[in-house]
Design an enzyme around this catalytic site. Structure first.
Site, short mmCIF file in Angstrom:
data_model
loop_
_atom_site.label_atom_id
_atom_site.label_comp_id
_atom_site.label_asym_id
_atom_site.label_seq_id
_atom_site.Cartn_x
_atom_site.Cartn_y
_atom_site.Cartn_z
N THR A 171 29.42 -63.76 -37.66
CA THR A 171 28.88 -65.59 -37.91
C THR A 171 29.79 -65.93 -38.90
O THR A 171 30.58 -65.93 -39.41
CB THR A 171 27.22 -65.05 -38.72
OG1 THR A 171 27.92 -63.94 -39.56
CG2 THR A 171 26.46 -64.40 -37.40
N GLY A 172 29.55 -67.74 -39.12
CA GLY A 172 30.75 -67.74 -40.32
C GLY A 172 31.84 -67.97 -40.17
O GLY A 172 33.12 -67.12 -40.84
N ALA A 173 32.33 -67.91 -38.34
CA ALA A 173 33.90 -67.71 -38.86
C ALA A 173 34.73 -68.87 -38.27
O ALA A 173 35.92 -69.19 -38.08
CB ALA A 173 34.33 -67.16 -37.13
N TYR B 31 22.62 -65.11 -54.88
CA TYR B 31 23.48 -64.67 -54.01
C TYR B 31 23.56 -63.15 -54.02
O TYR B 31 23.97 -62.85 -53.28
CB TYR B 31 24.62 -65.42 -54.30
CG TYR B 31 25.78 -65.19 -53.60
CD1 TYR B 31 26.65 -65.60 -51.97
CD2 TYR B 31 26.86 -64.09 -54.25
CE1 TYR B 31 27.53 -65.32 -51.97
CE2 TYR B 31 27.73 -63.32 -53.74
CZ TYR B 31 28.00 -64.03 -52.69
OH TYR B 31 29.77 -63.22 -51.74
N GLY C 56 37.16 -69.06 -44.58
CA GLY C 56 37.88 -67.90 -44.75
C GLY C 56 38.04 -66.64 -44.61
O GLY C 56 38.19 -65.80 -43.17
P1 NDP Z 1 33.13 -69.74 -46.59
O1 NDP Z 1 32.76 -69.73 -47.13
O2 NDP Z 1 35.03 -69.27 -46.80
O3 NDP Z 1 32.94 -68.66 -45.04
C1 NDP Z 1 31.86 -68.74 -45.25
C2 NDP Z 1 31.39 -68.66 -43.99
O4 NDP Z 1 29.33 -69.36 -43.87
C3 NDP Z 1 31.64 -70.57 -43.79
O5 NDP Z 1 32.28 -70.68 -42.02
C4 NDP Z 1 29.63 -71.06 -43.29
O6 NDP Z 1 30.13 -72.14 -42.10
C5 NDP Z 1 29.83 -70.03 -43.26
N1 NDP Z 1 27.86 -69.91 -42.67
C6 NDP Z 1 26.72 -70.79 -44.15
N2 NDP Z 1 25.80 -71.04 -43.96
C7 NDP Z 1 26.06 -70.51 -43.35
C8 NDP Z 1 24.18 -70.99 -41.69
N3 NDP Z 1 23.32 -71.86 -42.60
N4 NDP Z 1 24.64 -70.98 -40.18
C9 NDP Z 1 26.13 -70.47 -40.55
N5 NDP Z 1 26.96 -70.57 -40.87
C10 NDP Z 1 26.69 -70.95 -42.17
O7 NDP Z 1 33.62 -67.50 -47.45
P2 NDP Z 1 34.27 -65.75 -47.59
O8 NDP Z 1 34.91 -66.22 -46.04
O9 NDP Z 1 34.63 -65.99 -49.17
O10 NDP Z 1 32.44 -65.91 -47.18
C11 NDP Z 1 32.42 -64.86 -46.32
C12 NDP Z 1 31.70 -63.89 -46.19
O11 NDP Z 1 32.27 -62.90 -47.67
C13 NDP Z 1 30.36 -63.78 -47.32
O12 NDP Z 1 29.67 -63.16 -46.89
C14 NDP Z 1 30.98 -63.65 -48.82
O13 NDP Z 1 29.69 -63.19 -49.62
C15 NDP Z 1 31.68 -62.15 -48.40
N6 NDP Z 1 32.44 -62.34 -49.60
C16 NDP Z 1 32.99 -62.80 -50.40
C17 NDP Z 1 33.97 -62.34 -50.68
C18 NDP Z 1 35.23 -63.26 -51.90
O14 NDP Z 1 35.86 -63.15 -52.61
N7 NDP Z 1 35.29 -65.18 -51.26
C19 NDP Z 1 33.49 -61.50 -52.37
C20 NDP Z 1 33.21 -59.86 -51.61
C21 NDP Z 1 32.73 -61.00 -50.22
P3 NDP Z 1 31.18 -73.68 -42.70
O15 NDP Z 1 32.44 -73.63 -42.79
O16 NDP Z 1 30.77 -74.66 -41.46
O17 NDP Z 1 30.64 -74.12 -43.67
MG1 PMR Z 2 34.85 -61.65 -61.58
C1 PMR Z 2 37.94 -56.09 -61.95
C2 PMR Z 2 37.20 -56.96 -61.91
C3 PMR Z 2 37.00 -58.08 -61.12
C4 PMR Z 2 36.40 -58.19 -59.87
C5 PMR Z 2 37.45 -57.56 -58.52
C6 PMR Z 2 35.88 -59.49 -60.21
C7 PMR Z 2 35.71 -59.97 -58.11
N1 PMR Z 2 35.84 -60.12 -60.94
C8 PMR Z 2 36.05 -59.27 -62.36
C9 PMR Z 2 35.53 -59.49 -63.44
C10 PMR Z 2 35.30 -60.65 -63.75
N2 PMR Z 2 34.96 -61.69 -63.29
C11 PMR Z 2 35.74 -60.56 -65.56
C12 PMR Z 2 36.00 -59.63 -66.19
C13 PMR Z 2 34.36 -61.98 -65.60
C14 PMR Z 2 34.41 -62.42 -66.65
C15 PMR Z 2 35.73 -63.61 -67.10
C16 PMR Z 2 34.75 -62.30 -64.39
C17 PMR Z 2 33.75 -63.42 -63.49
C18 PMR Z 2 33.48 -64.09 -62.43
C19 PMR Z 2 32.93 -64.78 -62.28
C20 PMR Z 2 32.28 -66.20 -63.24
N3 PMR Z 2 33.66 -63.37 -61.23
C21 PMR Z 2 33.56 -64.00 -60.25
C22 PMR Z 2 33.02 -65.61 -60.67
C23 PMR Z 2 32.04 -65.68 -59.83
O1 PMR Z 2 30.92 -67.42 -59.51
C24 PMR Z 2 32.50 -64.86 -58.38
C25 PMR Z 2 30.77 -64.87 -57.90
O2 PMR Z 2 29.86 -63.87 -58.56
O3 PMR Z 2 30.82 -65.45 -57.68
C26 PMR Z 2 29.30 -64.31 -56.52
C27 PMR Z 2 33.08 -64.05 -59.27
C28 PMR Z 2 33.80 -63.03 -58.60
N4 PMR Z 2 34.71 -62.12 -59.14
C29 PMR Z 2 35.18 -61.38 -58.22
C30 PMR Z 2 34.14 -61.97 -56.75
C31 PMR Z 2 34.58 -61.56 -55.93
C32 PMR Z 2 33.18 -62.51 -57.14
C33 PMR Z 2 33.24 -63.56 -56.22
C34 PMR Z 2 32.44 -63.07 -55.35
C35 PMR Z 2 31.55 -62.10 -53.99
O4 PMR Z 2 31.60 -63.07 -53.14
O5 PMR Z 2 30.65 -62.01 -54.19
#
Ligand code: NDP
Ligand code: PMR
Length: 399
Positions: A92-94, A274, A97
């Protein structure tokens, strides 16, 4: 200090919200797109007969396909060698990202046919093309997780395609850190939990039987989790923290009318919604494992692929965040991973023969080696997992 600074980030800047509408039916994107060419090319090469029908009223695309199932392993009559058919994996969501990078990594091996389950067909097609995936290795199917009707329609089309299902990857997600007001799915659930958790919950439940029937050597259901839902980590302690509380909001339907839009019953907070949805994802994976692993042999897994700071997930965040987040993760936390690397990690969870353990939350160390990680107390709470399961069943119409 750093922690406090981050806590201030989302609230100190105010930006106009993008895409406020929850139920985003992007059906118009189908108009003018030659679906038939893609489907034909794909299924002809697989010796499948495909008949399609465009449903003008809903804009949905239905494919009626008949196929002869090939056993996963066949033995050649010539030399007696065993060959494994291509695995079928739904992601899903391919369209961007992590999902796209995983689709690409799997397609490149030539061992997988990737079904890209996306809400925007045109975007997915462009993404697949520009990432160099060749047509015989993927099919795009419409799925909008923010509509349970769309989920049911997708499952219906997939079942009628006659394709086996060997792996399902629940990857799509939305993140609305700057939203001041909640938005909603077609059925009226708060959008983040509605899409990331409830949409995937229904999808996985409806496709479980197909996975069960797969004769592939290792069948898997993978639900993408995250570090930010785990309060046993530094990242998981950045406010607002995930917390499902006593789940009263979910019990009330997350609709903002007779219940809160938040699982714990509190005031709406997009970033927290989220993170709560990710906790639900990780709890659901474990509940699946407890209920079905022994009986079905399916491997249930979740993962944190690393911080992929460049993806579309942060599209609704303020521009300053999007500018600073990648270097912050690269040079300060050192948690950054590229989309390519993260895609390879998820592809491992899909197909690596050494990652068959069920009920596991995978992470990767600095040397990019996978390990079984510990979930936070809440994200491994069995009682909550079972409560979330039962309430979710009611909300999606399964109970
Ligand atoms: P992206 O926004 O690049 O990818 C998200 C995907 O989800 C897109 O393809 C988007 O579609 C799709 N999507 C959103 N809403 C819907 C919907 N209603 N129906 C079908 N598809 C939908 O984000 P990421 O690649 O970062 O996220 C992918 C996964 O990785 C998520 O589960 C996220 O929680 C997880 N993740 C991401 C991290 C990160 O640092 N980025 C860290 C940890 C986990 P469209 O292209 O049409 O918008
Ligand atoms: Mg975060 C080891 C420390 C670490 C890691 C691995 C992440 C991952 N983050 C870390 C630390 C911190 N972050 C610290 C110290 C801060 C304060 C400055 C910080 C802040 C921050 C924000 C405001 N981080 C974030 C945000 C987001 O809006 C992102 C989020 O929460 O999305 C839900 C995010 C993230 N930090 C990460 C990862 C993987 C995210 C995005 C994540 C997700 O998909 O869950």
């Amino acid at each position: 200090m750093a922690l406090q600074a981050a806590a201030l980030l989302p609230s100190t800047f105010s930006v106009p919200k993008e895409g406020k509408s929850g139920a985003s039916f992007k059906d118009s994107s189908f108009f003018g797109v030659s679906l038939s060419d893609h489907i034909k090319a794909d299924f002809t090469s697989s010796a499948l007969r495909c008949k399609r029908e465009f449903n003008q009223r809903t804009g949905a695309v239905r494919a009626q396909i008949t196929a002869t199932a090939t056993p996963a392993i066949t033995r050649s009559s010539m030399d007696g060698k065993k060959t494994l058919r291509k695995g079928s994996v739904i992601i899903t969501g391919a369209s961007s990202g992590l999902g796209l990078a995983t689709a690409k990594a799997l397609a490149e091996t030539g061992k997988w046919h990737v079904i890209m389950a996306c809400r925007d067909f045109l975007k997915a097609e462009r993404a697949a093309k520009s990432s160099g995936m060749s047509k015989e290795n993927y099919t795009i199917m419409h799925l909008d997780l923010a509509s349970l009707d769309s989920v049911r329609q997708f499952v219906d089309s997939y079942k009628r395609s006659g394709r086996p299902l060997d792996v399902l990857v629940c990857n799509a997600a939305v993140y609305q850190p700057t939203a001041k007001e909640p938005s909603f799915t077609a059925e009226g659930f708060e959008l983040s939990v509605g899409t990331n958790h409830l949409g995937h919950f229904l999808l996985s439940r409806l496709l479980l039987d197909d996975l069960k029937q797969s004769d592939y050597p290792s069948k898997r259901l993978i639900i993408v989790g995250s570090i930010t839902g785990n309060t046993n980590t530094l990242a998981g302690n950045v406010p607002p923290k995930a917390n499902l509380g006593d789940i009263r909001g979910l019990a009330g339907g997350l609709n903002g009318l007779n219940s809160s839009t938040m699982i714990d019953g509190g005031d709406f907070d997009g970033a927290k919604a989220y993170k709560d949805s990710k906790v639900c994802n990780m709890l659901t994976m474990q509940e699946f494992h407890r209920r079905f692993h022994e009986e079905t042999g399916i491997t249930f897994a979740s993962l944190y692929p690393g911080c992929i700071a460049t993806t579309g997930l942060f599209r609704e965040h303020i521009p300053l965040f999007r500018l600073l987040f990648p270097p912050f993760q690269k040079y300060i936390t050192k948690g950054f991973v590229s989309e390519d690397e993260a895609g390879k990690r998820l592809a491992q969870v899909v197909s690596d023969p050494s990652l068959t353990k069920s009920g596991v939350y995978w992470s990767w160390n600095k040397a990019s080696a996978s390990f079984e990680n510990q979930l936070s107390q809440e994200a491994s709470d069995q009682e909550k997992a079972s409560k979330i399961w039962e309430l979710s069943e009611k909300l999606v119409g399964l109970a």
